[in-house]
Scaffold this active site. Structure first.
Site, PDB file in Angstrom:
ATOM      1  N   THR A  19      17.893   1.500  46.958  1.00 28.33           N
ATOM      2  CA  THR A  19      17.930   1.512  45.463  1.00 28.33           C
ATOM      3  C   THR A  19      18.709   3.042  45.191  1.00 28.33           C
ATOM      4  O   THR A  19      19.496   3.191  44.257  1.00 28.33           O
ATOM      5  CB  THR A  19      16.632   1.876  44.948  1.00 28.33           C
ATOM      6  OG1 THR A  19      15.905   0.494  44.968  1.00 28.33           O
ATOM      7  CG2 THR A  19      16.565   2.108  43.264  1.00 28.33           C
TER       8      THR A  19
ATOM      9  N   HIS B 136      21.664  -4.700  40.197  1.00 31.84           N
ATOM     10  CA  HIS B 136      20.367  -4.850  40.286  1.00 31.84           C
ATOM     11  C   HIS B 136      20.072  -6.448  40.834  1.00 31.84           C
ATOM     12  O   HIS B 136      20.875  -7.225  40.668  1.00 31.84           O
ATOM     13  CB  HIS B 136      19.695  -4.995  38.789  1.00 31.84           C
ATOM     14  CG  HIS B 136      18.381  -5.947  38.827  1.00 31.84           C
ATOM     15  ND1 HIS B 136      17.150  -5.098  39.019  1.00 31.84           N
ATOM     16  CD2 HIS B 136      17.992  -6.823  38.482  1.00 31.84           C
ATOM     17  CE1 HIS B 136      16.220  -5.895  38.976  1.00 31.84           C
ATOM     18  NE2 HIS B 136      16.448  -7.147  38.597  1.00 31.84           N
TER      19      HIS B 136
ATOM     20  N   LYS C 259      25.678  -3.540  36.637  1.00 30.62           N
ATOM     21  CA  LYS C 259      25.355  -2.623  35.860  1.00 30.62           C
ATOM     22  C   LYS C 259      26.608  -1.846  34.949  1.00 30.62           C
ATOM     23  O   LYS C 259      27.759  -2.080  35.372  1.00 30.62           O
ATOM     24  CB  LYS C 259      24.543  -1.388  36.258  1.00 30.62           C
ATOM     25  CG  LYS C 259      23.216  -2.115  36.989  1.00 30.62           C
ATOM     26  CD  LYS C 259      22.109  -1.012  37.407  1.00 30.62           C
ATOM     27  CE  LYS C 259      20.859  -1.346  37.839  1.00 30.62           C
ATOM     28  NZ  LYS C 259      19.762  -0.352  38.312  1.00 30.62           N
TER      29      LYS C 259
ATOM     30  N   ARG D  18      19.422  -8.551  48.356  1.00 30.87           N
ATOM     31  CA  ARG D  18      18.925  -7.272  48.558  1.00 30.87           C
ATOM     32  C   ARG D  18      19.456  -6.327  49.696  1.00 30.87           C
ATOM     33  O   ARG D  18      19.724  -5.206  49.441  1.00 30.87           O
ATOM     34  CB  ARG D  18      17.352  -7.157  48.578  1.00 30.87           C
ATOM     35  CG  ARG D  18      16.702  -7.937  47.415  1.00 30.87           C
ATOM     36  CD  ARG D  18      15.042  -7.436  47.498  1.00 30.87           C
ATOM     37  NE  ARG D  18      14.882  -6.134  47.374  1.00 30.87           N
ATOM     38  CZ  ARG D  18      14.804  -5.466  46.094  1.00 30.87           C
ATOM     39  NH1 ARG D  18      15.412  -5.869  45.228  1.00 30.87           N
ATOM     40  NH2 ARG D  18      14.482  -4.146  46.238  1.00 30.87           N
TER      41      ARG D  18
ATOM     42  N   ARG E 169      25.579  -0.658  46.872  1.00 30.49           N
ATOM     43  CA  ARG E 169      25.288   0.730  46.020  1.00 30.49           C
ATOM     44  C   ARG E 169      26.093   2.137  46.721  1.00 30.49           C
ATOM     45  O   ARG E 169      26.364   2.671  46.036  1.00 30.49           O
ATOM     46  CB  ARG E 169      23.826   0.678  46.200  1.00 30.49           C
ATOM     47  CG  ARG E 169      23.121  -0.046  45.074  1.00 30.49           C
ATOM     48  CD  ARG E 169      21.621  -0.068  45.263  1.00 30.49           C
ATOM     49  NE  ARG E 169      20.995  -0.720  43.999  1.00 30.49           N
ATOM     50  CZ  ARG E 169      19.826  -1.538  44.049  1.00 30.49           C
ATOM     51  NH1 ARG E 169      19.301  -1.311  45.277  1.00 30.49           N
ATOM     52  NH2 ARG E 169      19.363  -2.068  42.987  1.00 30.49           N
TER      53      ARG E 169
ATOM     54  N   PHE F 112      11.000   7.475  34.530  1.00 31.71           N
ATOM     55  CA  PHE F 112      12.257   6.972  34.392  1.00 31.71           C
ATOM     56  C   PHE F 112      12.828   5.943  33.506  1.00 31.71           C
ATOM     57  O   PHE F 112      13.961   5.359  33.169  1.00 31.71           O
ATOM     58  CB  PHE F 112      13.103   6.285  35.879  1.00 31.71           C
ATOM     59  CG  PHE F 112      12.098   5.187  36.257  1.00 31.71           C
ATOM     60  CD1 PHE F 112      12.758   3.828  35.964  1.00 31.71           C
ATOM     61  CD2 PHE F 112      11.162   5.539  37.324  1.00 31.71           C
ATOM     62  CE1 PHE F 112      11.944   2.626  36.307  1.00 31.71           C
ATOM     63  CE2 PHE F 112      10.477   4.379  37.736  1.00 31.71           C
ATOM     64  CZ  PHE F 112      10.669   2.916  37.182  1.00 31.71           C
TER      65      PHE F 112
END
Length: 142
Positions: free
Chosen positions: A93, A117, A11, A87, A104, A59
């Site tokens: 998330t 993502h 991102k 994942r 993350r 969102f």
């Protein structure tokens, strides 16, 4: 175990923070082959189309604004059980809930700017890969 492909985005915050190489190194250390990759700057229309399933959720507008705020990297990863393993290395998330050592936990700036993502199922991976890559842009390697 099944050889699968999954779709991944680095991102805008992680691109701006110059984390591309570190994230790619993690992919490769985890046993993934990067079989397609490109940098792009999403238009509002592209972002809205990609995240169409979230339209109408609170969102959505903020997500589209963030995803169009700077360049992203999109890539196709290939490996055994790629969707679930990707994942797992991404982490939760919400980066506040992500385990130490996950992407993350290590590269997020906030809940929205959570660095990466990844597809949530084989079917969504196929759809997401096709959204960004033509078949002749994907190069399987043995």
């Amino acid at each position: 175990m099944a050889l699968e492909r999954t779709f991944s985005i680095i991102k805008p915050n992680a691109v701006a923070n110059n984390d591309i190489g570190a994230i790619y190194a993690r992919f490769e250390r985890a046993g993934f082959k990067i079989i397609a990759a490109k940098m792009l700057h999403l238009t509002k229309e592209q972002a809205e189309g990609f995240y169409a399933e979230h339209k109408g959720r609170p969102f959505f507008d903020g997500l589209v604004e963030f995803m169009t705020s700077g360049p992203i990297m999109v890539q196709v990863l290939e490996g055994e059980n790629a969707v679930q393993r990707h994942r797992d290395i991404m982490g939760a998330t919400n980066p506040d809930n992500a385990l130490a050592g996950t992407l993350r936990a290590d590269f997020s700036d906030s809940f929205t700017a959570n660095a990466v993502h990844g597809s949530d199922a084989v079917e969504s991976a196929q759809r997401e890969i096709a959204y960004f890559f033509a078949a002749d842009e994907i190069f399987p390697r043995s």
